[in-house]
Design a protein around this motif. Sequence first.
Motif: not given
Length: 219
Positions: A32-35, A69-73, A91-92, A188-189
């Motif tokens: 996964p991409t880390l942000y 570190t989960a990026l939630l929506y 998330w990083s 990313a947005g």
Amino acid sequence: MSGRRTALRGLLAAALLGLAACASVIDKSEPPTLYDLGPLPPPAAGAAPQAGAALVLPSIEASGGLDSTALLYRLGYENLHELRPYAQARWSAPVPQLVHERLGALLARERAVIGTGELTATPRSDAGAPRVLRLQLQEFAHHFEAPQRSRGTLRLRATLLQSGPLGDRLIAQRSFEVQQPAPSPDAAGGVRALSQAVDAAARQIDAWLRETRDATPAA
């Protein structure tokens, strides 16, 4: 005839090998991409650094999926009560850590901000003790109102305390909710919108701290 059969067998074998190669590529999942929250915004022109009293900022409290570190929506047009993690974006670092580091850096532009581990001694009187700002993260997610329209939402509760020899005493408490439009309907947005939400929350918290500068602890 036998030569044609041999050629067909060779083509079939090559095709099978090609399919196997494609399958191996498809089955191999990409990491996964880390942000993170990106670079800090520039300070406001003419800002006076460390103008306020020192502030203790403990680690931010969070529970459930926010403490990861989960990026939630959230798809509000399908199920407003369901939080989902992006499969190929994370998330990083744990969300509370990222938010704590950014808020601490932004609030430190106007005052000294220290962690609980930096307190070397228990103060003997309230007058010489720094104030403590405890934050509880309640929402940090990418919200979709429609497939092509979304926003980053941050919601937290702030509790301002006065530390002293007999324990912490309440000065003030307030809830903050910030929403920022996402520039694109993807991970990313959402990251960009959430980063801007943290920055906006820092400005609101800073203004609140200024308003409560002369407030005294509740009896």
